[in-house]
Design a protein around this motif. Structure first.
Motif: not given
Length: 442
Positions: A177-178, A185-186, A194-196, A245-248
């Motif tokens: 889910e994270y 969000i992105h 969502l986060a770094s 890799e998906r820039d999330l």
């Protein structure tokens, strides 16, 4: 990172005084160590939590001295664990050690194997019931207690409630889910994450792998095992690589001016860390107070709330302390007694002692989330669920050096995260063998 080397699955019991070392613990009494000194005694205390200029810290010292006439506590502020460990090793060689030293749990194994830390099992016995077994385990190695727990890090996810609602995202209960939340969000705003992803946080990735069933270090008698590149670890490596890799996730270190600005501007919406995270976020983004909440860490297996602790530190007594009995008594009072444990709350720590934990339940919520009245109840439940013991090996520093920069480079260059874990494994095993340890990989 558990203390036994069965290699099959993850333990689901609390480790009391077994051989564990990244999840260890202690108490107090008084027959190991040097005979009690006659006359006044001054205990030199190396610490970064109790600062001499801090009135709250001085009040704690004053309280102990008032209850123990003839004992003076001399606070000596030191840096974090790497500096303290190096300084203690040098002091041991020069026969000029302090009497009580604060170190992070992960540093304890290397100091124990170096022979500079005193076994205080008997000294802390009267305080054993004042600290939970899974917390004592943080400073226990090979069944012996080498430190009194100061504070603990129950793992939690702290997130922006207002922006989660704005983007239509539910707080994640699982890591699956994270990932879905990160994607949603992105997609809604490419400038928001969502986060770094901070590659140098070895403890976080170790805890992640442990939560998934890995054992980064284990010990059975005189034999060590290393499982940094085990299947469970590599699966977590794949998980994080997919998000990067998906820039999330935003690939950048924590607590830089740039990271702080993004947190303030609502561009980074969560931090998976421990119960101390809200105070850190508040220190860099006070204007966002009231817009955050903390929940238990997402789960790898739905319904399985078991996690390890993240961070925290312990009070140890050097082997060459001239006042070992008095030092162990003070350490046990500060970290394990009802009075000391509650006083640690005044330093904005999450105390390991039962009394301090219980006192948090009547505390106001952290300033970052004044509206979350159940914050400490949630954190206390997380502590009860923290049943995965973690063992840190005697060469954590080698793993830290091999892992962080390499993972950051992999994140930036798109090379396999798995290779970082495998290379770190090889480096750690080679270093253990070079240092004379017997190593049997799981």
């Amino acid at each position: 990172m558990s203390t036994h080397s069965s290699g099959a699955g993850r333990p689901r019991r609390v480790l009391g005084t077994a051989a564990a070392l990244v999840a260890v613990s202690l108490g107090l009494a008084g027959c190991a160590g040097e005979p009690a000194a006659e006359g006044p005694v001054t205990l030199e205390f190396w610490t970064w939590s109790l600062k001499e200029a801090d009135p709250a810290a001085q009040a704690i010292v004053d309280q102990y001295e008032a209850e123990n006439p003839g004992v003076t506590i001399k606070l000596s502020e030191v840096g974090g664990t790497p500096e303290t460990s190096s300084k203690l090793l040098a002091a041991d060689r020069a026969d000029e050690v302090p009497d009580v030293v604060q170190v992070e749990y992960r540093a304890l194994p290397s100091l124990v194997t170096a022979g500079v830390v005193r076994d205080i099992t008997e000294d802390v016995e009267p305080n054993r019931e004042a600290v939970a077994d899974n917390i004592w385990a943080l400073s226990t190695l090979g069944g012996s207690v080498y430190g009194v727990p100061q504070d603990i890090g129950p793992m939690m996810l702290t997130y922006r409630t207002d922006l989660f609602e704005e983007y239509g995202v539910e707080p994640p209960a699982t890591w699956a889910e994270y990932a879905e939340a990160a994607e949603k969000i992105h997609a809604a705003d490419p400038d928001v994450y969502l986060a770094s992803f901070s590659a140098t946080q070895l403890e976080f990735f170790a805890a992640q792998a442990t939560q998934a069933g890995a054992e980064w270090w284990g010990t059975d008698g005189e034999t060590w095992s290393v499982g940094i590149d085990g299947d469970a670890s590599l699966e977590t490596a794949d998980y994080w690589q997919d998000l990067v890799e998906r820039d999330l996730l935003s690939v950048e270190p924590l607590l830089t001016p740039e990271w702080n600005a993004k947190v303030n501007d609502g561009k980074i919406l969560s931090w998976a860390a421990a119960a101390w995270a809200p105070s850190v976020i508040y220190s860099v983004a006070p204007d966002t107070a009231g817009k955050w909440a903390s929940i238990p860490l997402p789960q790898w297996t739905p319904g399985d709330a078991s996690v390890p602790f993240l961070g925290g530190s312990t009070y140890l007594v050097p082997e060459k302390s001239e006042h070992a009995e008095e030092a162990a008594k003070f350490a046990a009072w500060l970290g394990a007694s009802d009075e000391g444990s509650e006083l640690l709350l005044t330093l904005d720590l999450y105390p390991g002692g039962n009394a301090g934990r219980e006192a948090t339940l009547s505390n106001d919520p952290p300033r970052l989330m004044p509206q979350q009245e159940d914050f400490y109840e949630v954190a206390d439940q997380v502590i009860d669920d923290t049943t995965i013991p973690v063992v840190w090996g005697p060469n954590v520093n080698v793993a830290t050096n091999a892992f962080g920069d390499a993972l950051n480079e992999a994140a930036l260059n798109g090379t396999p995260f798995r290779d970082v874990y495998t290379t770190t494994q090889e480096t750690v095993v080679a270093d253990l063998e070079k240092s004379g340890f017997t190593v049997e990989n799981p």
